[in-house]
Design a protein around this motif. Structure first.
Motif, short mmCIF file in Angstrom:
data_model
loop_
_atom_site.label_atom_id
_atom_site.label_comp_id
_atom_site.label_asym_id
_atom_site.label_seq_id
_atom_site.Cartn_x
_atom_site.Cartn_y
_atom_site.Cartn_z
N MET A 177 36.45 -23.73 21.63
CA MET A 177 36.29 -22.16 21.56
C MET A 177 36.94 -21.59 20.77
SD MET A 177 36.05 -22.04 25.71
CE MET A 177 35.53 -20.35 25.83
N GLN A 237 26.60 -21.34 26.11
CA GLN A 237 27.04 -22.20 25.32
C GLN A 237 27.27 -23.57 26.06
OE1 GLN A 237 31.35 -20.46 26.74
NE2 GLN A 237 31.59 -21.95 25.23
N SER A 242 30.74 -24.56 21.67
CA SER A 242 30.10 -23.23 20.91
C SER A 242 29.81 -23.49 19.67
CB SER A 242 31.09 -22.30 21.27
OG SER A 242 31.99 -21.99 20.23
N SER A 248 31.39 -21.62 17.29
CA SER A 248 32.23 -20.64 16.76
C SER A 248 32.93 -21.24 15.22
CB SER A 248 33.42 -20.47 17.69
OG SER A 248 34.01 -21.66 17.97
N ARG A 290 26.97 -18.41 17.82
CA ARG A 290 27.90 -18.95 18.72
C ARG A 290 27.19 -18.99 20.11
NH1 ARG A 290 31.76 -18.19 22.46
NH2 ARG A 290 33.59 -19.37 21.95
N TRP A 291 26.23 -18.10 20.45
CA TRP A 291 25.94 -18.00 21.69
C TRP A 291 24.15 -18.26 21.56
CZ3 TRP A 291 29.60 -18.06 24.97
CH2 TRP A 291 30.73 -17.46 24.67
#
Length: 471
Positions: A1, A155, A298, A300, A377-378
């Motif tokens: 994350m 996620q 995720s 990210s 990311r989502w």
């Protein structure tokens, strides 16, 4: 994350006072206006929050609402929501990335959340239904199970790696050529470390093949443990929410899982400070290229590079799936589904308006623009949004470069077996994760050098104690 970009300050709150002078805003007295207070999780990228600010502004104008929306980073917002629930002075709408894990199961159980079954039923034709169970929790006051939240985005676990480091190690960097059998997969990253260090000890002497989080504080550790546990064929809870961790088959799988991570740590293929990593540390180590690969719950990590260095995103890194289990079975992915809540003890106690706002946010085109602001990311909990080419095909790079991340992510969500984190089955699971019981079990094997069997038995006993307290 990932942590929010440090150069991006908190966005301003949107409220009637800020825009009362706008020509588009009807000049009426504040007494005539309905009021709504919204607490929203600050995004990881400014594009997310800018999109939500626009939605809030559009709602304010369209509905003539005195709307106060504020943004807070997830750790602080969790504390803020819990304090508000305790003091019974809550917002009308609350969206925190930790709602599904630590807020909804507990406060639905205590009868402090508004039922949202009507909203779910209205939106159900749009939902990817396998993500809905997260909000179907038990209210111990009303003595019923129902929907007490509105799921919006997901996620799950992805594995990112540096293609250029793999190539530098003399290995094939094509995702399709990386072994996906259990032993071959993990050995591949170990071989990358070995080859790099042999090739140039000065340059690669502190580069590790496996950037796997094994700390007792990070939520990434929970994902790693749960994914490996499923790979070894184990589970902690039955479908009915009963603890089955001490059944022989499940205990054996827990022991194997703990031993797997202990062996990984003791063999020197993960950074020694992984024992102290927070959720952002595997990201930071990946960005600095001190690790070849990392599992991350995720997207990210590649999203960071899309915004900051597109060459890294399109050409130098890739996303790959979790390997097949030791028995050859395809992996099952643990999915966390982020959920909006409506507290009963809200500021303005206007439940219809709160639900109207949620549905306004989730209108297909509007929500698509919001979730795209996070650059993948989502993943959306809605079929119509997930069908957008942004998710199915990914983004195009210079010269028609194919997106090496988002198509893999979409395949995981839509084509692979998934399992929603099991807080909805038993609210005690929120405390199990809040205490990071499995991360502490890893500390027993990695730091205290306990046998995996002893660490497993202590963790299982703690799980049973926590569950007993919720009866």
């Amino acid at each position: 994350m990932s942590q929010p970009r440090p150069d991006f300050p908190n966005p301003p709150a949107v409220g009637a006072r800020a825009a009362a002078g706008s020509l588009a805003f009807p000049m009426v007295s504040r007494a005539q206006q309905k009021k709504l207070t919204v607490w929203w999780n600050r995004g990881y990228y400014k594009e997310e929050d800018e999109a939500m600010l626009k939605i809030a502004e559009d709602f304010r104008k369209a509905k003539n609402v005195d709307l106060d929306i504020s943004f807070t980073i997830q750790e602080d917002l969790l504390k803020k929501i819990i304090s508000a629930m305790t003091a019974r002075r809550c917002p009308d709408v609350a969206f925190c990335f930790y709602n599904d894990w630590e807020v909804m199961p507990k406060y639905a159980w205590e009868g402090k959340l508004v039922e949202t079954t009507d909203v779910i039923n209205e939106l159900k034709p749009r939902y990817i239904e396998k993500f809905l169970p997260v909000a179907n929790v038990y209210d111990n006051v009303a003595k019923k199970r129902a929907y007490y939240g509105v799921p919006i985005e997901c996620q799950t676990m992805h594995i990112h790696y540096w293609k250029d480091l793999v190539k530098e190690a003399g290995l094939n960097d094509d995702p399709a050529r990386i072994p996906m059998d259990w032993n071959g997969y993990w050995d591949f990253w170990k071989k990358a470390q070995d080859n790099l260090r042999k090739k140039d000890p000065a340059k690669y002497g502190k580069v590790y093949g496996l950037g796997v989080t094994e700390s007792s504080s990070a939520s990434d550790t929970i994902y790693n443990f749960e994914m490996a546990l499923l790979s070894f064929g184990g589970t902690v809870f039955s479908d009915e929410g009963k603890v089955v961790a001490d059944d022989a088959k499940n205990r054996e799988a827990i022991v194997k899982t703990l031993k797997f991570f202990a062996d990984m740590f003791n063999s020197g293929y993960v950074p020694p400070d992984t024992l102290n990593w927070s959720d952002g540390d595997n990201n930071a180590n990946f960005h600095s290229k001190s690790i070849v690969m990392t599992p991350n719950p995720s997207v990210s990590i590649p999203a960071h590079h899309f915004f900051n260095n597109p060459d890294n995103y399109f050409n130098k890194s890739a996303t790959i799936e979790w390997p097949d289990g030791p028995d050859g079975r395809k992996p099952t992915y643990m999915v966390a589904v982020k959920t909006i809540l409506i507290p009963k003890d809200s500021t303005n106690k206007d439940v219809p308006l709160a639900k109207e706002f949620i549905k306004f946010v989730l209108e297909p085109q509007r929500f698509t623009e919001y979730i795209k602001g996070a650059n993948g990311r989502w993943f959306p909990a809605f079929q119509d949004v997930a069908s957008d080419p942004f998710f199915s095909k990914g983004q195009a790079g210079k010269g028609g470069a194919v997106d090496p991340h988002l198509p893999t992510v979409t395949k995981i969500y839509l084509e692979r077996p998934t399992r929603v984190f099991e807080h909805y089955k038993n609210p005690a699971n929120s405390q199990i994760y809040a205490e990071n019981v499995w991360g502490k079990a890893m500390a027993r094997t990695n730091v205290d050098k306990w046998p995996a069997e002893k660490a497993a038995d202590e963790a299982i006993a703690r799980v049973k104690t926590i569950v007993a307290q919720w009866r």
